[in-house]
Enzyme design. Structure first.
Site, PDB file in Angstrom:
ATOM      1  N   GLY A   1       0.822 -58.285 -90.040  1.00 43.42           N
ATOM      2  CA  GLY A   1      -0.417 -57.609 -89.691  1.00 43.42           C
ATOM      3  C   GLY A   1      -1.043 -58.227 -88.466  1.00 43.42           C
TER       4      GLY A   1
ATOM      5  CG  HIS B   1       2.762 -60.668 -87.331  1.00 45.29           C
ATOM      6  ND1 HIS B   1       3.188 -59.366 -87.408  1.00 45.29           N
ATOM      7  CD2 HIS B   1       2.183 -60.784 -86.126  1.00 45.29           C
ATOM      8  CE1 HIS B   1       2.863 -58.736 -86.299  1.00 45.29           C
ATOM      9  NE2 HIS B   1       2.254 -59.577 -85.508  1.00 45.29           N
TER      10      HIS B   1
ATOM     11  CD  GLU C   1       3.109 -57.859 -81.967  1.00 44.39           C
ATOM     12  OE1 GLU C   1       3.699 -56.854 -81.566  1.00 44.39           O
ATOM     13  OE2 GLU C   1       2.653 -57.975 -83.111  1.00 44.39           O
TER      14      GLU C   1
END
Length: 188
Positions: free
Chosen positions: A23, A50, A53
């Site tokens: 997310g 995650h 990014e």
């Protein structure tokens, strides 16, 4: 949620083998979930975070050190010393090189989602600019992913696997031709 894990494992008799934090990174650092990752680690679960990014190399470092990640979702900015925000890191280039070596040596897999990155990161306005080739050159463990089936649904006459393969060829070679060092498995 740790209670959900126990419910699924015990009440539903569903084996849980991994924990994945995905997310939006912005405002939701992996470090905030350290307790859940400790639980996953203690219970021998695989751990994916995650990272890299929305933020740079530091988020990847945090995912590995604070959350003991076995896999990194994206890792796009692993090589971007210019994205380091911690002022105590004086030699940014060395930091990036050492982190990339650490990721490679430990075989921490990067889940790379090329088309998704193009859509969410405007600075990567073409596949040739994606660091995927560098990831391969640095001998990183890379798992090519399609984060959303709808991402490839723009041309209904072309099979998803064909578009997926062409995008990855472009990322490897820069021109979409002859990706000799890339093995693509069409899982369906």
């Amino acid at each position: 949620n740790l209670r959900d894990h126990d419910y699924h494992r015990v009440a539903l008799n569903v084996p849980i083998v991994g924990f994945d934090l995905a997310g939006q990174e912005d405002g939701f650092p992996a470090q905030n979930h350290e307790r859940a990752y400790d639980y996953a680690h203690t219970n021998f679960l695989k751990k994916t975070v995650h990272a890299g990014e929305a933020y740079g190399p530091e988020s990847i470092f945090q995912a590995i050190t604070d959350c003991r990640a076995d896999r990194i979702g994206h890792g796009t900015w692993l090589f971007q010393a210019s994205r380091i925000e911690d002022r105590s890191i004086r030699d940014r280039r060395s930091y990036v090189e050492r982190l990339a070596r650490f990721v490679a040596d430990r075989r921490i897999t990067l889940e790379v989602c090329l088309t998704s990155n193009l859509q969410t990161l405007p600075v990567l306005n073409e596949l040739r600019k994606h660091p995927f080739r560098k990831m391969l050159q640095e001998r990183l463990s890379v798992d090519l992913r399609n984060t959303a089936g709808a991402v490839y649904g723009t041309d209904h006459h072309e099979p998803v696997s064909a578009r997926f393969f062409r995008d990855h060829q472009t990322a490897v070679t820069g021109d979409g031709e002859g990706a000799d060092n890339l093995d693509i498995v069409d899982a369906g």
